[in-house]
Design an enzyme around this catalytic site. Sequence first.
Site, PDB file in Angstrom:
ATOM      1  N   SER A  22      44.344 -11.356 -25.696  1.00  0.00           N
ATOM      2  CA  SER A  22      44.803  -9.951 -26.216  1.00  0.00           C
ATOM      3  C   SER A  22      44.294  -8.739 -25.334  1.00  0.00           C
ATOM      4  O   SER A  22      43.170  -8.822 -24.727  1.00  0.00           O
ATOM      5  CB  SER A  22      44.374  -9.906 -27.667  1.00  0.00           C
ATOM      6  OG  SER A  22      44.590  -8.783 -27.985  1.00  0.00           O
TER       7      SER A  22
ATOM      8  N   LYS B 241      44.387 -16.255 -32.387  1.00  0.00           N
ATOM      9  CA  LYS B 241      45.099 -15.010 -31.805  1.00  0.00           C
ATOM     10  C   LYS B 241      46.516 -14.827 -32.502  1.00  0.00           C
ATOM     11  O   LYS B 241      46.680 -13.725 -32.706  1.00  0.00           O
ATOM     12  CB  LYS B 241      45.761 -15.531 -30.319  1.00  0.00           C
ATOM     13  CG  LYS B 241      46.769 -14.752 -29.664  1.00  0.00           C
ATOM     14  CD  LYS B 241      46.019 -13.097 -29.117  1.00  0.00           C
ATOM     15  CE  LYS B 241      46.666 -11.892 -29.003  1.00  0.00           C
ATOM     16  NZ  LYS B 241      47.991 -11.650 -28.671  1.00  0.00           N
TER      17      LYS B 241
ATOM     18  N   HIS C 185      44.842 -12.818 -35.184  1.00  0.00           N
ATOM     19  CA  HIS C 185      44.690 -11.348 -34.680  1.00  0.00           C
ATOM     20  C   HIS C 185      45.860 -10.390 -34.682  1.00  0.00           C
ATOM     21  O   HIS C 185      45.705  -9.289 -35.104  1.00  0.00           O
ATOM     22  CB  HIS C 185      44.061 -11.565 -33.216  1.00  0.00           C
ATOM     23  CG  HIS C 185      44.126 -10.308 -32.355  1.00  0.00           C
ATOM     24  ND1 HIS C 185      45.390  -9.931 -31.852  1.00  0.00           N
ATOM     25  CD2 HIS C 185      43.018  -9.423 -31.932  1.00  0.00           C
ATOM     26  CE1 HIS C 185      44.975  -8.750 -31.022  1.00  0.00           C
ATOM     27  NE2 HIS C 185      43.815  -8.463 -31.360  1.00  0.00           N
ATOM     28  N   ASN C 186      46.886 -11.047 -34.302  1.00  0.00           N
ATOM     29  CA  ASN C 186      48.114 -10.205 -34.255  1.00  0.00           C
ATOM     30  C   ASN C 186      48.529 -10.092 -35.749  1.00  0.00           C
ATOM     31  O   ASN C 186      48.924  -8.711 -35.954  1.00  0.00           O
ATOM     32  CB  ASN C 186      49.413 -10.939 -33.637  1.00  0.00           C
ATOM     33  CG  ASN C 186      49.558 -10.825 -31.897  1.00  0.00           C
ATOM     34  OD1 ASN C 186      48.129 -10.764 -31.445  1.00  0.00           O
ATOM     35  ND2 ASN C 186      50.306 -11.069 -31.518  1.00  0.00           N
TER      36      ASN C 186
HETATM   37  C1  6PG Z   1      47.918  -8.455 -27.807  1.00  0.00           C
HETATM   38  C2  6PG Z   1      49.209  -8.084 -28.581  1.00  0.00           C
HETATM   39  C3  6PG Z   1      50.351  -8.801 -27.955  1.00  0.00           C
HETATM   40  C4  6PG Z   1      51.554  -8.830 -28.709  1.00  0.00           C
HETATM   41  C5  6PG Z   1      52.134  -7.441 -28.637  1.00  0.00           C
HETATM   42  C6  6PG Z   1      53.506  -7.324 -29.118  1.00  0.00           C
HETATM   43  O1  6PG Z   1      46.933  -8.707 -28.483  1.00  0.00           O
HETATM   44  O2  6PG Z   1      47.658  -7.918 -26.840  1.00  0.00           O
HETATM   45  O3  6PG Z   1      49.144  -8.614 -29.920  1.00  0.00           O
HETATM   46  O4  6PG Z   1      49.971 -10.070 -27.612  1.00  0.00           O
HETATM   47  O5  6PG Z   1      52.364  -9.662 -28.322  1.00  0.00           O
HETATM   48  O6  6PG Z   1      51.409  -6.369 -29.232  1.00  0.00           O
HETATM   49  O7  6PG Z   1      53.461  -7.819 -30.777  1.00  0.00           O
HETATM   50  P1  6PG Z   1      54.897  -7.359 -31.444  1.00  0.00           P
HETATM   51  O8  6PG Z   1      56.066  -7.197 -30.591  1.00  0.00           O
HETATM   52  O9  6PG Z   1      55.108  -8.541 -32.361  1.00  0.00           O
HETATM   53  O10 6PG Z   1      54.893  -6.029 -32.211  1.00  0.00           O
END
Ligand code: 6PG
Length: 484
Positions: free
Chosen positions: A128, A182, A185-186
């Site tokens: 991330s 992860k 986390h998202n």
């Molecule tokens: C990170 C983010 C990343 C994620 C984008 C897009 O931790 O660096 O979570 O991995 O893919 O932020 O997410 P969305 O397109 O679903 O908003």
Amino acid sequence: ATANIGVVGLAVMGSNLARNLASREGNTVAVFNRSRSKTDELLEAHPEAEFVPSFSYEDFAASLSKPRTAIIMVKAGRPTDFVIDELVKVFEPGDIIVDGGNALFTDTIRREKAVRETGINYVGMGVSGGEEGALLGPSIMPGGSDEAWATLGPILKSIAAVAEGEPCVTHVGHDGAGHFVKMVHNGIEYADMQLIAEAYDLIRHATGKTPAEIADVFAEWNRGELESYLIEITAEVLRQVDAETGKPLVDIILDQAGAKGTGAWTVQTALDLGVPVSGIAEATFARSLSSHPEQREVSRDLPGPDVSFGVEHLTGEDADNIIEQVRLALYASKIVAYSQGFDEIRAGAKQYDWAIDLGAVSKIFRGGCIIRAQFLNRIAEAYDAEPELPVLLTAPYFVEALGRAQSPWRNIVSLAAAAGIPAPAFSSSLAYYDGLRAERLPAALIQGQRDFFGAHTYRRIDKEGTFHTLWSGDRTEIEAEDTH
Ligand code: 6PG
């Protein structure tokens, strides 16, 4: 064989990770991309980095010292499977294949199982921090075997972000544990973003402040307990002026939020696990709602409340007061969202038999990742004090913060409802909180209804056993077999 680590897939995330690796003492980085041009571009743009380029999988494998270690940075899904198949052909037992993409954890479990049979180690690894994180120091969440971690750990520690003197990487658990964490986390990222967006919207409606003025509010908040990457970038986005129209950019951007799916996975998985991640779910659904212009179009004239913010905007002290209430409501709702996310990690660990240390996870979220925040220190402290804490928000620090937020939180949710301003994440967080607190829940009535129409049985508060009322007969109660 001169490289100790390799990267396959040289789009932005892959190139940045490769550059990060190459910038650390002791690393020589083998690089490979399906099409040659990306490799050439990387080498040309960064002559200072010690890259060992290859243009076939055979050469790539030959350029790596043993145990060969390669990080795949390609689009999640079929491209990942394709690269794995190619690497398996040229790698040997003991080598390590790492997937650094946003893979669905069940795919990672499947792939780990398949690759393990060849004697090669397979590690699903959450990364991330976006493009900048990959380059300067991401938060890293590897799963996989202890054997793989022994080789991979020192390399990952060298490139991870550092928070409070510690690298933001930990061996999360075996097989899919890293990608699971992860994913959550998202999900938390979605909830946090939605809460911030609701806070902005409420302030704007209530006070009539401009986005640039609200940027100042967020910048101010970023100096206090809400200090975080997402609050910081919110101020930047709100301050941005559109070059073409001279208007705030946020007013020009189409209000339909995209999503690549990790938020939805978090919610789907939570439903399977029976974990109420209502804040994350509302945030995900809010994006879905925003992205249905045809439904929004026909709904615009639906009746709303008579009174609404905007008729007369709050000013001076009244405006300051409402802004402070929004801040406290945001903080409380944020505590709920993180608590729900950590709950899902705990439930996932139980279901999939991963030994996940929640304290260690909270520590690696403190730097590098999108949800990095001051606040993560408080979560780490909570788990340090009580590793088996059943509900994160019951930790003393959070209880204090939730106490302070009580009337502002409730006030803001009521104001939003009264004014017809959608605040799904704020209000669902409060409802969740009150649900947890409740001495008795109307779940008893649900059980009665289920027993009425489906003889689904119920348990009693005063004695052991499972019971059924003969609803269509004389309505006496009998002992019955538990049907859930
Ligand atoms: C990170 C983010 C990343 C994620 C984008 C897009 O931790 O660096 O979570 O991995 O893919 O932020 O997410 P969305 O397109 O679903 O908003």
